[in-house]
Structure formats: C-alpha cells, structure tokens
Design a protein around this motif. Structure first.
Motif, short mmCIF file in Angstrom:
data_model
loop_
_atom_site.label_atom_id
_atom_site.label_comp_id
_atom_site.label_asym_id
_atom_site.label_seq_id
_atom_site.Cartn_x
_atom_site.Cartn_y
_atom_site.Cartn_z
N GLN A 1 -6.54 4.07 2.03
CA GLN A 1 -6.43 5.09 3.07
C GLN A 1 -5.50 4.68 4.21
N GLY A 2 -5.62 3.46 4.68
CA GLY A 2 -4.79 3.01 5.80
C GLY A 2 -3.32 2.94 5.47
N HIS A 3 -2.99 2.92 4.19
CA HIS A 3 -1.59 2.90 3.76
C HIS A 3 -1.14 4.30 3.35
N LEU A 4 -2.06 5.04 2.76
CA LEU A 4 -1.74 6.37 2.24
C LEU A 4 -1.43 7.37 3.35
N LEU A 5 -2.21 7.34 4.42
CA LEU A 5 -2.01 8.32 5.50
C LEU A 5 -0.64 8.20 6.17
N GLU B 1 -4.99 -6.74 -9.37
CA GLU B 1 -4.22 -7.23 -10.53
C GLU B 1 -3.45 -6.08 -11.18
N GLY B 2 -4.12 -4.91 -11.31
CA GLY B 2 -3.45 -3.75 -11.88
C GLY B 2 -2.27 -3.29 -11.05
N LEU B 3 -2.43 -3.31 -9.73
CA LEU B 3 -1.33 -2.91 -8.84
C LEU B 3 -0.14 -3.86 -8.95
N LEU B 4 -0.41 -5.12 -9.19
CA LEU B 4 0.66 -6.11 -9.29
C LEU B 4 1.31 -6.15 -10.66
N HIS B 5 0.52 -5.93 -11.73
CA HIS B 5 1.03 -6.19 -13.07
C HIS B 5 1.11 -4.98 -14.00
N VAL B 6 0.40 -3.90 -13.72
CA VAL B 6 0.40 -2.73 -14.61
C VAL B 6 1.09 -1.54 -13.95
N PHE B 7 0.72 -1.26 -12.72
CA PHE B 7 1.27 -0.11 -11.98
C PHE B 7 2.80 -0.11 -11.92
N PRO B 8 3.46 -1.28 -11.70
CA PRO B 8 4.92 -1.26 -11.60
C PRO B 8 5.61 -0.69 -12.84
N ALA B 9 5.09 -0.96 -14.03
CA ALA B 9 5.72 -0.43 -15.25
C ALA B 9 5.64 1.09 -15.29
N ASP C 1 17.18 14.24 -12.28
CA ASP C 1 17.54 14.76 -10.96
C ASP C 1 18.49 13.79 -10.25
N PRO C 2 19.77 14.06 -10.28
CA PRO C 2 20.75 13.15 -9.65
C PRO C 2 20.63 13.08 -8.12
N SER C 3 19.82 13.95 -7.51
CA SER C 3 19.69 13.91 -6.06
C SER C 3 18.73 12.81 -5.59
N VAL C 4 18.04 12.13 -6.53
CA VAL C 4 17.15 11.03 -6.13
C VAL C 4 18.01 9.93 -5.55
N THR C 5 17.75 9.60 -4.28
CA THR C 5 18.59 8.62 -3.60
C THR C 5 17.85 7.39 -3.13
N CYS C 6 16.54 7.48 -2.94
CA CYS C 6 15.85 6.32 -2.38
C CYS C 6 14.42 6.20 -2.90
N LEU C 7 13.95 4.97 -2.86
CA LEU C 7 12.57 4.65 -3.20
C LEU C 7 11.93 4.09 -1.93
N ILE C 8 10.93 4.79 -1.44
CA ILE C 8 10.21 4.36 -0.24
C ILE C 8 8.86 3.85 -0.71
N ALA C 9 8.69 2.54 -0.68
CA ALA C 9 7.46 1.94 -1.21
C ALA C 9 6.78 1.11 -0.13
N ASP C 10 5.47 1.06 -0.24
CA ASP C 10 4.69 0.24 0.67
C ASP C 10 5.17 -1.20 0.59
N THR C 11 5.25 -1.86 1.72
CA THR C 11 5.70 -3.25 1.77
C THR C 11 4.84 -4.14 0.88
N PHE C 12 3.60 -3.76 0.64
CA PHE C 12 2.71 -4.56 -0.20
C PHE C 12 3.01 -4.42 -1.69
N SER D 1 11.35 -0.47 2.35
CA SER D 1 10.03 -1.08 2.42
C SER D 1 9.35 -0.51 3.65
N PHE D 2 8.25 0.21 3.44
CA PHE D 2 7.58 0.91 4.54
C PHE D 2 6.32 0.15 4.94
#
Length: 197
Positions: free
Chosen positions: A18-22, A86-94, A107-118, A135-136
């Motif tokens: 929640q503290g990251h999602l909001l 463990e899932g966030l580190l090793h499964v979710f990225p794939a 969609d060629p308009s995709v320009t950036c990936l905004i991801a949580d710093t964690f 890195s947000f």
C-alpha cells in the motif's frame, strides 16, 4: 481526433504494498491528466483487493486500473512474506519482461518504464527494450537516508544486532535524533538474513 500513438505511454510497476502503490497511483493519474497513456502493472491479488474496495462510481481510478495486467503471480503477503519477496525478486521480473516486450511490440509510443526503486531488475528490462528507466522512490527522504546509512546503524548495534539497543539514534548525518522503535519494522529485526533484508 488525436492519434493514440502520438501520446507518450508509460509502463508503471509499483511494489505491491500500500505505501508504494498509492504514490504510483497518484503519479499515474497525474501523468494521465497530462496526456500519457498508462499501463499499470500489478499483481492479481493486489488488483483484486483494489477493485473490491472501490465504490462503483470511481471512474478516474477505473481508468487507471482498467489497464492493469495480470502478472501471473499471485503474491499474498499475509500467507508467507518471505516467499512473496522471493517471488518479487525472481519470478515477477520475467512476467514484467514479457508484458513490456509485448507492449513495446504492439505500441511504439511506449517510451518509459517507471518502476519502484525496490525493483532492482527494472533497469535491465528498460535497457532491453530501449526505454527510459525511471526509478520511483515512494518513501520520505528520511527513509532513504536511513537506508543509505545502514552501515552506521550496524556499527552502532541498532541494525542486525541481537542486543536490541534502545538508546537514541543521533549519529545519522542529516537526520535528527530518532528512537529505535521508530525505525521501519524490518530494520528492528535481529535476523537480517531473510529475503526482505
């Protein structure tokens, strides 16, 4: 009518807490109000919790969450926190990698990936698809300062120690004196060998 592909398109990947999602949600709405197309990547469990808790007339939030993609990973923090990390580190990225690849291809308009710093893996995915990696950081500056100085906390026995020191922490540069009980709960734990740490 404006061409959909002329609008910038950001893919956002918050940490499913929640503290990251909001903060990610607020940023997504702000960017959308400035013409961005937003793809909001989320876990199935958290997306279900959000949609279940929303009143039926929240169109603004529906617009953001309507683009949520199922990650294929159902992370339930209440059942096993270490397994979820463990899932966030090793499964979710794939799953995120596959989703980003499919979006960039369609969609060629995709320009950036905004991801949580964690999410330490986001730069690799952004580089792979030639996207700007953002890195947000979603927490207060105090927290990043504490993380940056974990070596001092360890050296003084306030982190990773079985002593449970209770004296005031007054040695972190730029941080006013704080009490150990005010540290994030995972920094108060003696065992720092878990996936979270």
């Amino acid at each position: 009518m404006e061409d959909k592909h002329s609008q910038p398109h950001a893919i956002m990947v918050p940490m499913p807490l929640q503290g990251h999602l909001l903060p990610h949600t607020h940023l997504a709405m702000k960017l959308a109000s400035h013409g961005f197309t937003i793809t909001f990547v989320n876990t199935q469990h958290i997306h279900h919790q959000i949609t279940k808790s929303q009143p039926n007339d929240t169109e603004d939030q529906d617009d953001i969450f309507a683009t949520a993609r199922k990650s294929g990973l159902d992370i339930r923090y209440k059942t096993n926190h270490n397994q979820a990390v463990e899932g966030l580190l090793h499964v979710f990225p794939a799953h995120v990698d596959e989703l980003v690849g499919n979006l960039v291809q369609s969609d060629p308009s995709v320009t950036c990936l905004i991801a949580d710093t964690f999410h330490p893996w986001s730069a690799n995915i952004a580089n792979k698809y030639n996207l700007v990696n953002i890195s947000f950081w979603t927490e207060p500056a105090l927290v990043i300062s504490i993380y940056y100085h974990l070596d001092l906390l360890r050296e003084h026995g306030h982190y990773g120690s079985h002593d449970n020191r209770e004296d005031t922490i007054n040695y972190i540069p730029g941080v006013q004196a704080i009490e150990p009980k005010d540290l994030m709960s995972h920094l108060q734990e003696a065992d720092i060998s878990t996936p979270m740490h």
